[in-house]
Design an enzyme around this catalytic site. Sequence first.
Site, PDB file in Angstrom:
ATOM      1  CE  LYS A  19      16.270  -1.815  74.436  1.00 52.44           C
ATOM      2  NZ  LYS A  19      15.201  -0.836  74.136  1.00 52.44           N
ATOM      3  CB  ALA A  52      26.431  -2.737  74.490  1.00 53.33           C
ATOM      4  CB  ALA A  69       2.998   2.165  69.861  1.00 55.06           C
ATOM      5  CE1 TYR A 102      17.082  -4.911  72.543  1.00 55.55           C
ATOM      6  CE2 TYR A 102      17.602  -6.335  74.401  1.00 55.55           C
ATOM      7  CZ  TYR A 102      16.717  -5.506  73.742  1.00 55.55           C
ATOM      8  OH  TYR A 102      15.483  -5.259  74.281  1.00 55.55           O
TER       9      TYR A 102
END
Length: 251
Positions: A163, A161, A13, A159
């Site tokens: 997720k 995969a 963040a 990436y």
Amino acid sequence: MTLNGRVALVTGAGRSVGLGIARELAIAGAAVAVNDLHPDRAREAAAEIAALGAGPAIASPFDVTDYDAVLAAVAAVGDQLGPVDILVNNAGIPENGGSGRFAESKPESWMPYIQLNLLGSMYCIHAVLPGMIERGWGRVIQISSGASSVGLPIGVSVYGASKAGIEGLLRHVAVEVGRSGVTANTLALGLMENTAQMDDNRLARMLAGIPVGRLGRGDEVGTAAAWLASEQGGFVTGQVIHLNGGSTFGR
């Protein structure tokens, strides 16, 4: 959609979408712990959020791929703000990850994505979930990508995969903890404003495929997260909600 009295931990963040999420949760009334791998970014983001005057915000720098560091950080947040009620797993782009066509990749380039998007998210969920169950209330919000459900020719196979893997975990967690007052959902993002750093021609081609004709904003993701984290979002769990301007239709 008040989050007064709630404590939120948002990973990754220190900038961009993660900062937008943390800011909107704070505006809704939550006390926010701002995580980033880099302490200076976490401190600057926390100071920016605290300056809004909406609620307390603290820096919580740690590496989400280090389970012991995650446990220590969650305990520290508990000491400073209170137990974590809302977890937003936003950290998702490894600093040492590669990209490109899968057939041309090397196994060592896969692991940063697996460690961050799958294991890192699992570590954070595992650290906060028992407390949420014990208190009878909690929200787990996973930030994912349209690349998890649609094949794309832009070199993001690993990436996508990673997720897709964490989305699968969230569905099971949602079923396991539903009667404990805890929900677990995923926000799958399309192209966001931080994509604007790419080549102008490539960006123009991608914008042409977005029906609303623009990139998404961090505050829009933050507003969706605030809704899921609120009492009004309590009947939603186990879902993947796509925020992408109409460019991808989720499964």
